[in-house]
Design a protein around this motif. Structure first.
Motif, PDB file in Angstrom:
ATOM      1  N   TRP A  41      10.383-124.215   2.905  1.00 40.96           N
ATOM      2  CA  TRP A  41      10.697-123.586   1.623  1.00 40.96           C
ATOM      3  C   TRP A  41      10.386-122.089   1.760  1.00 40.96           C
ATOM      4  CZ3 TRP A  41       8.724-120.700  -2.369  1.00 40.96           C
ATOM      5  CH2 TRP A  41       9.488-120.687  -3.537  1.00 40.96           C
ATOM      6  N   ASP A  42      11.222-121.250   1.211  1.00 44.91           N
ATOM      7  CA  ASP A  42      11.093-119.783   1.353  1.00 44.91           C
ATOM      8  C   ASP A  42      11.210-119.334   2.810  1.00 44.91           C
ATOM      9  OD1 ASP A  42      10.941-117.206   0.247  1.00 44.91           O
ATOM     10  OD2 ASP A  42       8.812-117.053   0.658  1.00 44.91           O
ATOM     11  N   GLU A  44      13.425-117.719   3.799  1.00 49.62           N
ATOM     12  CA  GLU A  44      13.997-116.364   3.725  1.00 49.62           C
ATOM     13  C   GLU A  44      12.943-115.299   3.442  1.00 49.62           C
ATOM     14  OE1 GLU A  44      14.386-118.857   1.402  1.00 49.62           O
ATOM     15  OE2 GLU A  44      16.361-118.765   0.509  1.00 49.62           O
ATOM     16  N   HIS A  47      10.635-115.129  -2.106  1.00 51.58           N
ATOM     17  CA  HIS A  47      10.080-115.610  -3.379  1.00 51.58           C
ATOM     18  C   HIS A  47       8.672-115.079  -3.647  1.00 51.58           C
ATOM     19  CE1 HIS A  47      13.141-118.680  -2.281  1.00 51.58           C
ATOM     20  NE2 HIS A  47      13.374-118.662  -3.575  1.00 51.58           N
ATOM     21  N   ASN A  66      19.400-119.285 -12.051  1.00 50.80           N
ATOM     22  CA  ASN A  66      19.882-119.633 -10.702  1.00 50.80           C
ATOM     23  C   ASN A  66      21.284-120.261 -10.747  1.00 50.80           C
ATOM     24  OD1 ASN A  66      20.218-120.538  -8.109  1.00 50.80           O
ATOM     25  ND2 ASN A  66      18.361-121.810  -8.040  1.00 50.80           N
ATOM     26  N   THR A  76      23.909-112.333  -4.238  1.00 55.29           N
ATOM     27  CA  THR A  76      23.572-113.690  -3.799  1.00 55.29           C
ATOM     28  C   THR A  76      22.278-114.099  -4.494  1.00 55.29           C
ATOM     29  OG1 THR A  76      22.170-113.006  -1.967  1.00 55.29           O
ATOM     30  CG2 THR A  76      24.511-113.294  -1.459  1.00 55.29           C
ATOM     31  N   TYR A  77      21.925-115.351  -4.291  1.00 59.54           N
ATOM     32  CA  TYR A  77      20.658-115.885  -4.808  1.00 59.54           C
ATOM     33  C   TYR A  77      19.472-115.028  -4.351  1.00 59.54           C
ATOM     34  CZ  TYR A  77      16.607-118.955  -5.055  1.00 59.54           C
ATOM     35  OH  TYR A  77      15.353-119.464  -5.282  1.00 59.54           O
ATOM     36  N   LYS A 183      21.367-129.925 -12.030  1.00 58.61           N
ATOM     37  CA  LYS A 183      21.020-129.144 -10.839  1.00 58.61           C
ATOM     38  C   LYS A 183      19.808-128.231 -11.028  1.00 58.61           C
ATOM     39  CE  LYS A 183      21.705-125.289  -8.190  1.00 58.61           C
ATOM     40  NZ  LYS A 183      21.514-123.907  -8.613  1.00 58.61           N
ATOM     41  N   ASP A 191      11.433-126.723  -6.231  1.00 60.00           N
ATOM     42  CA  ASP A 191      10.841-125.421  -5.895  1.00 60.00           C
ATOM     43  C   ASP A 191       9.319-125.463  -6.043  1.00 60.00           C
ATOM     44  OD1 ASP A 191      13.157-124.142  -5.116  1.00 60.00           O
ATOM     45  OD2 ASP A 191      13.569-123.271  -7.075  1.00 60.00           O
ATOM     46  N   PHE A 213      21.000-130.869  -5.014  1.00 58.66           N
ATOM     47  CA  PHE A 213      21.333-129.972  -6.118  1.00 58.66           C
ATOM     48  C   PHE A 213      22.788-129.551  -5.988  1.00 58.66           C
ATOM     49  CE2 PHE A 213      17.070-129.224  -4.330  1.00 58.66           C
ATOM     50  CZ  PHE A 213      16.431-130.102  -5.178  1.00 58.66           C
ATOM     51  N   ASP A 215      25.548-127.632  -6.131  1.00 55.14           N
ATOM     52  CA  ASP A 215      25.893-126.216  -6.303  1.00 55.14           C
ATOM     53  C   ASP A 215      27.275-125.960  -5.702  1.00 55.14           C
ATOM     54  OD1 ASP A 215      25.330-126.509  -3.604  1.00 55.14           O
ATOM     55  OD2 ASP A 215      24.404-124.533  -3.427  1.00 55.14           O
ATOM     56  N   TYR A 216      27.551-124.712  -5.297  1.00 56.33           N
ATOM     57  CA  TYR A 216      28.853-124.462  -4.655  1.00 56.33           C
ATOM     58  C   TYR A 216      28.743-124.267  -3.141  1.00 56.33           C
ATOM     59  CZ  TYR A 216      27.520-119.578  -5.983  1.00 56.33           C
ATOM     60  OH  TYR A 216      26.850-118.409  -6.211  1.00 56.33           O
ATOM     61  N   VAL A 218      26.572-126.526  -0.948  1.00 54.74           N
ATOM     62  CA  VAL A 218      26.437-127.812  -0.240  1.00 54.74           C
ATOM     63  C   VAL A 218      27.759-128.607  -0.185  1.00 54.74           C
ATOM     64  CG1 VAL A 218      25.158-129.984  -0.111  1.00 54.74           C
ATOM     65  CG2 VAL A 218      23.944-127.865  -0.582  1.00 54.74           C
ATOM     66  N   ASP A 283      18.894-131.624   1.273  1.00 56.71           N
ATOM     67  CA  ASP A 283      19.537-130.519   0.556  1.00 56.71           C
ATOM     68  C   ASP A 283      19.182-129.175   1.185  1.00 56.71           C
ATOM     69  OD1 ASP A 283      20.823-129.513  -2.213  1.00 56.71           O
ATOM     70  OD2 ASP A 283      19.120-128.262  -1.684  1.00 56.71           O
ATOM     71  N   TRP A 287      21.821-126.697   2.729  1.00 59.18           N
ATOM     72  CA  TRP A 287      22.006-125.406   2.050  1.00 59.18           C
ATOM     73  C   TRP A 287      21.720-124.243   3.006  1.00 59.18           C
ATOM     74  CZ3 TRP A 287      18.966-121.180   0.368  1.00 59.18           C
ATOM     75  CH2 TRP A 287      19.585-120.347  -0.562  1.00 59.18           C
ATOM     76  N   TYR A 306      25.165-123.895 -12.114  1.00 59.21           N
ATOM     77  CA  TYR A 306      24.937-123.768 -10.665  1.00 59.21           C
ATOM     78  C   TYR A 306      25.607-122.554 -10.091  1.00 59.21           C
ATOM     79  CZ  TYR A 306      29.676-125.660 -10.138  1.00 59.21           C
ATOM     80  OH  TYR A 306      31.040-125.883 -10.187  1.00 59.21           O
TER      81      TYR A 306
HETATM   82  N1  LIG Z   1      21.788-127.046  -3.209  1.00 55.38           N
HETATM   83  C1  LIG Z   1      21.082-125.943  -3.285  1.00 55.38           C
HETATM   84  N2  LIG Z   1      21.596-124.859  -3.911  1.00 55.38           N
HETATM   85  C2  LIG Z   1      20.844-123.740  -3.970  1.00 55.38           C
HETATM   86  C3  LIG Z   1      19.580-123.647  -3.425  1.00 55.38           C
HETATM   87  C4  LIG Z   1      19.115-122.357  -3.690  1.00 55.38           C
HETATM   88  C5  LIG Z   1      17.827-121.712  -3.273  1.00 55.38           C
HETATM   89  N3  LIG Z   1      16.769-122.612  -3.136  1.00 55.38           N
HETATM   90  C6  LIG Z   1      15.563-122.100  -2.550  1.00 55.38           C
HETATM   91  C7  LIG Z   1      14.572-123.132  -2.337  1.00 55.38           C
HETATM   92  C8  LIG Z   1      13.960-123.013  -1.117  1.00 55.38           C
HETATM   93  C9  LIG Z   1      14.642-122.087  -0.273  1.00 55.38           C
HETATM   94  O1  LIG Z   1      13.802-121.172   0.332  1.00 55.38           O
HETATM   95  C10 LIG Z   1      15.745-121.508  -1.176  1.00 55.38           C
HETATM   96  O2  LIG Z   1      15.679-120.139  -1.362  1.00 55.38           O
HETATM   97  C11 LIG Z   1      20.119-121.698  -4.385  1.00 55.38           C
HETATM   98  N4  LIG Z   1      21.152-122.554  -4.548  1.00 55.38           N
HETATM   99  C12 LIG Z   1      22.479-122.305  -5.083  1.00 55.38           C
HETATM  100  O3  LIG Z   1      23.274-121.732  -4.053  1.00 55.38           O
HETATM  101  C13 LIG Z   1      24.289-120.905  -4.643  1.00 55.38           C
HETATM  102  C14 LIG Z   1      24.068-119.473  -4.245  1.00 55.38           C
HETATM  103  O4  LIG Z   1      24.806-119.120  -3.172  1.00 55.38           O
HETATM  104  P1  LIG Z   1      25.081-117.573  -2.852  1.00 55.38           P
HETATM  105  O5  LIG Z   1      26.001-117.069  -3.953  1.00 55.38           O
HETATM  106  O6  LIG Z   1      25.701-117.570  -1.502  1.00 55.38           O
HETATM  107  O7  LIG Z   1      23.726-116.910  -2.898  1.00 55.38           O
HETATM  108  C15 LIG Z   1      24.094-121.021  -6.160  1.00 55.38           C
HETATM  109  O8  LIG Z   1      24.865-122.073  -6.666  1.00 55.38           O
HETATM  110  C16 LIG Z   1      22.613-121.335  -6.229  1.00 55.38           C
HETATM  111  O9  LIG Z   1      22.264-121.924  -7.465  1.00 55.38           O
HETATM  112  C17 LIG Z   1      19.028-124.797  -2.741  1.00 55.38           C
HETATM  113  O10 LIG Z   1      17.922-124.826  -2.212  1.00 55.38           O
HETATM  114  N5  LIG Z   1      19.827-125.907  -2.704  1.00 55.38           N
END
Ligand SMILES: Nc1nc2c(c(CN[C@H]3C=C[C@H](O)[C@@H]3O)cn2[C@@H]2O[C@H](COP(=O)(O)O)[C@@H](O)[C@H]2O)c(=O)[nH]1
Length: 306
Positions: A41-42, A44, A47, A66, A76-77, A183, A191, A213, A215-216, A218, A283, A287, A306
């Motif tokens: 987690w994190d 990147e 956070h 989010n 981006t996120y 989601k 988190d 979760f 999202d767009y 996965v 996930d 992701w 999402y």
């Molecule tokens: N399924 C799923 N979707 C996730 C995340 C996360 C971040 N989770 C944090 C948790 C621990 C890590 O260290 C991550 O940082 C964001 N998203 C989604 O992605 C999309 C953003 O895309 P782009 O526009 O390219 O940044 C947007 O829909 C966003 O809601 C996840 O974990 N799983």
């Protein structure tokens, strides 16, 4: 999250635009041989974390916002997570419930150091106000109190959030049935679990109940891996970057089939290798793979979920 699992499985059973390919799924499971790459987690490093209640407040605000970064091609996120972290480091009261209720669009932009209007900015502001008001009204202004009242149950936490905060009620109607996806509420529980490493505010006895979760990113990863297949009509909409309306059959199928596919993947890993993995872990692996894959083609839906 029984209703998320059950309603997603129901959609997958009558879906026409998206198919879960059992052969493709089996191939992926065979390739990973029971051990999915561990993603921290994190990973990147974006956070905020201080091991205390302020981290919980930060994560709740983060997951309230989010969603839907793609309308701004540079956003981006990461910008949201690190922008909110910088704002909090600079001013510890920035997410106090009374302040959350008063932010304007330009103020949120300033907080995130974003030079132009944010995607769906009015909705983001409305949701921030909702979070501030409801935290103040029922939880003494603190997301930490919300989490503490859940008795270490992620399922109860998601139920409580969706009961109190309408912005988190991520659901849809599909062929006359209500489908639950939840989601952002689920990702908040994940988190907490990830940030606090399953201890303190992140201790949940039922973390295995959380689904992926939807999202767009996965769904596009699953397609890339051959786990999801799209009808040619849907494929050409996505490939030409055309928007898919929120609540359309296509959109619900993309999200619900992703949840169903990850649940199936998890079951198959256990059958084949005897190893238990969590949907949360699957996930994060999928992701993190997705955000590093430049050829990915995500679907485009304007949504606050999402
Ligand atoms: N399924 C799923 N979707 C996730 C995340 C996360 C971040 N989770 C944090 C948790 C621990 C890590 O260290 C991550 O940082 C964001 N998203 C989604 O992605 C999309 C953003 O895309 P782009 O526009 O390219 O940044 C947007 O829909 C966003 O809601 C996840 O974990 N799983």
């Amino acid at each position: 999250m029984e209703e998320v699992r059950a309603t997603s499985a129901w959609v997958a059973g009558c879906s026409t635009h998206v198919v879960v390919d059992s052969k493709g799924l089996e191939k992926v499971v065979d390739t990973i041989q029971g051990s999915i790459p561990k993603v921290e987690w994190d990973f990147e490093g974006i956070h905020y974390f201080d091991n205390g209640p302020l981290t919980v407040q930060y994560l709740f605000v983060l997951d309230a916002l989010n969603f839907c970064f793609w309308p701004d091609k540079d956003m981006t996120y990461d910008h949201l997570a690190s922008g909110l972290r910088a704002a909090l480091r600079n001013d510890k009261s920035v997410f106090d419930a009374d302040r959350l209720q008063k932010y304007t669009g330009p103020q949120l932009r300033e907080l995130l150091k974003w030079p132009r209007p944010l995607p769906l900015e009015d909705e983001r502001i409305r949701l921030l106000h909702e979070v501030g008001q409801e935290l103040e009204r029922n939880f003494g202004g603190k997301a930490a109190n919300l989490v503490e009242s859940c008795g270490k149950s992620a399922v109860y936490l998601v139920a409580l959030i969706t009961r109190h905060f309408p912005g988190f009620r991520d659901h849809s109607m599909y062929k006359g049935h209500q489908v639950f996806l939840y989601k952002r509420a689920q990702i908040f529980a994940a988190d907490l679990w990830g940030a606090f490493k399953g201890q303190g505010y992140g201790e949940f006895n039922d973390i295995g109940a959380i689904t992926m979760f939807a999202d767009y990113i996965v769904p596009a990863v699953l397609r890339n891996l051959g786990v999801l297949r799209y009808s040619s009509a849907l494929a050409s909409i996505i490939e030409s970057n055309k928007e898919i309306s929120s609540g359309s059959e296509e959109e619900v199928e993309l999200r619900a089939c992703s949840i169903y596919a990850v649940e199936k993947m998890r079951e198959l890993i256990e059958i084949k290798s005897g190893k238990k993995v969590l949907s949360v872990e699957l996930d994060l692996w999928l992701w993190s793979f997705g955000i590093h894959c430049s050829s990915l083609q995500p679907h485009r839906t304007l949504s606050i979920y999402y």
